[in-house]
Design an enzyme around this catalytic site. Structure first.
Site, PDB file in Angstrom:
ATOM      1  CG  HIS A 298      -2.137  -0.958   1.080  1.00 19.59           C
ATOM      2  ND1 HIS A 298      -2.780  -1.434   2.078  1.00 19.59           N
ATOM      3  CD2 HIS A 298      -2.778  -1.150  -0.087  1.00 19.59           C
ATOM      4  CE1 HIS A 298      -3.989  -2.115   1.820  1.00 19.59           C
ATOM      5  NE2 HIS A 298      -3.964  -2.229   0.396  1.00 19.59           N
TER       6      HIS A 298
ATOM      7  CG  ASP B 282      -2.853  -1.807  12.314  1.00 17.24           C
ATOM      8  OD1 ASP B 282      -3.337  -0.620  12.391  1.00 17.24           O
ATOM      9  OD2 ASP B 282      -3.636  -2.634  11.278  1.00 17.24           O
TER      10      ASP B 282
ATOM     11  CG  HIS C  85     -14.636  -1.562   2.123  1.00 20.71           C
ATOM     12  ND1 HIS C  85     -13.200  -1.757   1.303  1.00 20.71           N
ATOM     13  CD2 HIS C  85     -14.101  -0.923   3.307  1.00 20.71           C
ATOM     14  CE1 HIS C  85     -12.382  -1.683   2.258  1.00 20.71           C
ATOM     15  NE2 HIS C  85     -12.766  -0.973   3.517  1.00 20.71           N
TER      16      HIS C  85
ATOM     17  CG  HIS D   6      -6.446  -1.455   9.406  1.00 25.20           C
ATOM     18  ND1 HIS D   6      -5.145  -1.698   9.399  1.00 25.20           N
ATOM     19  CD2 HIS D   6      -6.917  -0.739   8.138  1.00 25.20           C
ATOM     20  CE1 HIS D   6      -4.807  -0.699   8.218  1.00 25.20           C
ATOM     21  NE2 HIS D   6      -5.798  -0.414   7.540  1.00 25.20           N
TER      22      HIS D   6
END
Lengths: 544, 544
Positions: free
Chosen positions: A72, A192, A361, A365
């Site tokens: 990304h 994260d 979608h 994460h």
């Protein structure tokens, strides 16, 4: 005596360690990720932002390697800026390196980096660091996390991840490896924090398949799907739906086309030859036989969807039977532009499917329950939440505390704050200087906060320029002031104000006060009194 | 033969009929609400926006009355602009009229409006319109919906509402009245669509009490609560918690103080005299004994919370033991500034409680299940979703269709699109002209889209001004060009560029091309080639 292991999140504000992280042991540096940030709404005119890696430039000869966790933009986007300054070997998995290749080519830097394609499961020897790569699920295939062993201790660097039990590529996160690290004893976990405020478990990518099926079944005409150019998994899901429902698929836009080609070549995207068509071919086919996929799920004005929404796309426009699918969630700060694009597409007659209507979608994460699982799998001695705004890091730290990690073993830091591990203790070290580096046109860092602040001032009430020529013998104006104004008043209002300004300026000069400053201040207060607005006033004055 | 009943949503883009709606029957007009909109992120420098009510000014003599449904800014905020042009009687419940009074006083227009305080349950005769006021729950007390009967038919105007079974003031929405309308036969229902994308039922205001209790129990020092100045219900809940936990309450900021005073006087806010203190008193007390309540839950830079976040509040600053509670949800477009404020407050050492951590805020608008209940209670023949962006209206329309209302009996329209009811049929009539009216300083409408677009251009890459004086006899420059630049380049970059520009200008003039346009274009392309940025270039040129 053990040496210090230093954790150095590079850059200024922004998500900690997301775009660039450095680990130091003795005279050795390992860099993880080289990404860009997107400007916030008040960073006027800025193209993008790169981490301020001045600290690393000074130590460039100590950098033993750069490992990239996934493809990304916020993890690879600054690669061409970094390798110009730091000529270290770059390691990444095949898809990540494929995306790096495309990016370097687009910046005319093909072949200028020392790229090494590696695989999840590999163990790299980078200076004193043994770096074990392990697979993680994320919204792009071929993502990895890192186990970094050095004499300073074992660090687990958990970049963007989720625990998806049914990912598109059937390759779940490597639980076994995480458990193995915990057996060995993990000194520091960095992980994260993007969804730290989100309870529960992030839905699997699998839920998108049925939602796309429903869209494909019901769409009366063309289907136009918006996503990011690097969402290779989403491309695969759209391709699968196209095959299943007998539609032809065309990728639209240079970045989408380039990335899909590369991903097909490397085997990360499986589309039958007879399903894929060019945009030109697609536009010549019956609407019901076609699906187009392009960029713009964030409503960006220059993207395909952004242009379709405003009716400024060159190759094709929205037709009433079109179904537009925005296959992403708005990035914080983009909500308004996404909503605007959705409304405009509806206005042009399309049906628009967005994420609160149907699960087209899912986040890439981990949510809170996954974060807890990670903490329990890894059972680290110390914890440093990363990849998130400060309030998300605080939340992630709270979760870790609730799970029994000692408060003093958790460090919530921001970029630039160095953390040191020494003799089994984690502590704060110095802050390294650093801020945003704005990239605007060809300028890297020249456009700084003071320039952006000036842009903000210009944008608030516009400008008002007065050009004066004074006869140096008589002390009088040689002609009426030339006045230019932009962004301040409508033509009608300007017509009313300009004679007042001219008179004021004449009066001042006739009074013998002919310096720029006096005139500027007088005009400023006249304009403020008349309008309660404060344009930037400029006076150029020549005595001839 | 029946006359037409016309539904006229006033204004340009923006939420349909939210800020201002008009109903017309014959030569009679009834206005509902007179609110303002807040500017979007790209409406640079605009203070606020009022509906473009040009259409009504032309027909001012036909306006029989203005009814206001509740006291929020987006429903009352333009009152002083409207009554200057349209001198019609204004009707509203006591709290709404109290807030109107405060607003008029602040704009030095006290006593200039013909205000009528009415009650839920009242039936007003306004021209040919019989207007029945009925109570609805919303995030402000004393809100009403309207049943509007005229020879043209029965309209139910359901402004902002929710079906809260346990509201703070123990006064639920008037289900019986809604059912009664349905017995009579409702020709058109217009209803709030704000949460049309939100499944389920909006939580009751009641859930906030226990959440506030928890905050009050755990806060080690001061509690600072941010909300809107018109959230009278939230003020009551905070006051109740203060009494329960033995803290003193101070309202902070002029609008908060004014509104709380008025609401206490009218009996809508019940705070014991000995609980209320001034800010000055509060700041002198032990931190654990104090709760402050002010504006800024949207992170607005000029609010109390905005200033505390950036350390620019005059009277007090954030202390490490402070607990800041943001008791609201970000309005779309404000997410970034809210996040920024939260991060900055954390950075200054406060603990920050925001809505994903604890239910310290609930929406004031109905969710999907409540919308369905409304449709079933009212059972209208025709449906016009209002109060929402286009995609929300579409979603609300879809809900109505799913519940059995004929598709052809539903009209999704935007502001300016007139809808007519005639002979039992709802159809689209003409579009009336209208757009945004920007209020910026004292200008009302003078700053228009073209001015805002210029501000956008100024903000993108800044400005570059060149002032030239040419000797009209020799055709040469009389002195080096005077150059001013803002928002374009750093001082270092400007130092590099200015000599290049000077040389270019000299070359052009020496070549005999001394017109502004040639010089402007040449400088533009030089700057673009050097920087890939396009500042606005201005040339002032005098021949003397």
């Amino acid at each position: 005596m053990s040496k210090k292991l230093r954790i150095v999140p590079i850059g200024g504000l922004g998500e900690v360690g997301k775009n660039m992280m450095a680990y130091e042991y003795g005279d050795n540096i390992l860099i993880v990720d080289v990404g860009i940030m997107f400007p916030e709404n008040d960073m006027l005119g800025v193209d993008y932002i790169i981490p301020d890696f001045e600290y690393l430039i000074e130590k460039r000869d100590l950098v033993r390697g750069i490992v990239i966790t996934h493809g990304h933009e916020d993890h690879i986007g600054a690669i061409h800026h970094i390798i110009e300054q730091i000529p270290a070997p770059v390691y990444g998995t095949p898809l990540t390196m494929g995306l790096v290749d495309v990016k370097l080519a687009r910046n005319r830097m093909s072949g200028k980096a020392d790229l090494h394609t590696v695989q999840a499961g590999d163990k790299l020897k980078i200076g004193p660091f043994d770096v074990e790569l392990f697979h993680v699920c994320h919204s792009i295939p071929d993502s990895i996390g890192l186990g970094i062993t050095s004499p300073g201790g074992l660090i687990v660097h958990m970049s963007d991840y989720k625990f998806d039990h049914t990912p598109v590529d059937n390759w779940p996160t490597d639980y076994a490896k995480l458990a193995e690290f915990s057996q060995r004893g993990v000194d520091v976990l960095l992980a994260d924090s993007t969804n730290a405020n989100r309870p529960g478990w992030t839905p699997s990518e699998m839920v998108i398949g049925p939602a796309l099926d429903k869209v494909f079944e019901e769409a009366p005409g063309r289907i136009i799907i918006a996503s990011f150019a690097s969402q290779i998994s989403r491309m695969q899901q759209v391709a699968d739906a196209a095959v299943k429902h007998g539609r032809k698929l065309a990728f639209v836009g240079m970045s989408m086309v380039d990335n899909s080609k590369m991903a097909r070549k490397l085997g990360y995207l499986d589309v039958p030859e007879n399903t894929l068509v060019s945009l030109e071919q697609a536009l010549g086919m019956p609407a019901k036989d076609v699906v187009l996929m392009g960029t713009g799920s964030q409503g960006e004005p220059s993207s395909i969807i952004g242009r379709l929404a405003t009716g400024t796309n060159r190759h094709f426009g929205i037709k009433p039977d079109d179904t537009v699918v925005l296959s992403s969630h708005p990035i914080p700060g983009n909500e308004e532009s996404v909503n605007k694009a959705i409304n405009n597409l509806f206005r042009r007659g399309a049906n628009v499917i967005y994420d609160s209507l149907m699960p087209i979608h899912v986040s890439g994460h981990a949510s809170q329950e996954e974060m807890k699982l990670l903490l329990n799998l890894v059972r680290p001695k110390h914890f440093v939440p990363m990849h998130g705004e400060l309030h998300m890091l605080k939340r992630h730290a709270l979760l870790a505390e609730e799970m029994g990690i000692d408060k003093e073993n958790i460090q919530v830091v921001e970029n630039g704050q160095v953390v040191e591990l020494k003799d089994g203790k984690l502590s704060l070290a110095e802050r390294i200087p650093g801020g945003y580096v704005f990239v605007d046109g060809t300028s890297i860092g020249d456009v700084d906060y003071s320039v952006v602040r000036d842009r903000e001032r210009l944008s608030r009430s516009g400008i008002f320029l007065i050009d004066l020529n004074i006869d140096k013998f008589t002390g009088r104006l040689m002609h009426n002031p030339e006045i230019i104004t932009r962004g301040f008043a409508s033509p009608e209002e300007a017509e009313r104000l300009i004679p007042m300004v001219e008179k004021k300026v004449n009066d001042i000069i006739d009074g013998g006060m002919d310096d720029q400053k006096t005139i500027m201040n007088a005009v400023r207060s006249l304009l403020y009194n008349e309008t309660k607005r404060k344009p930037m006033v400029f006076v150029t004055l020549s005595k001839v």
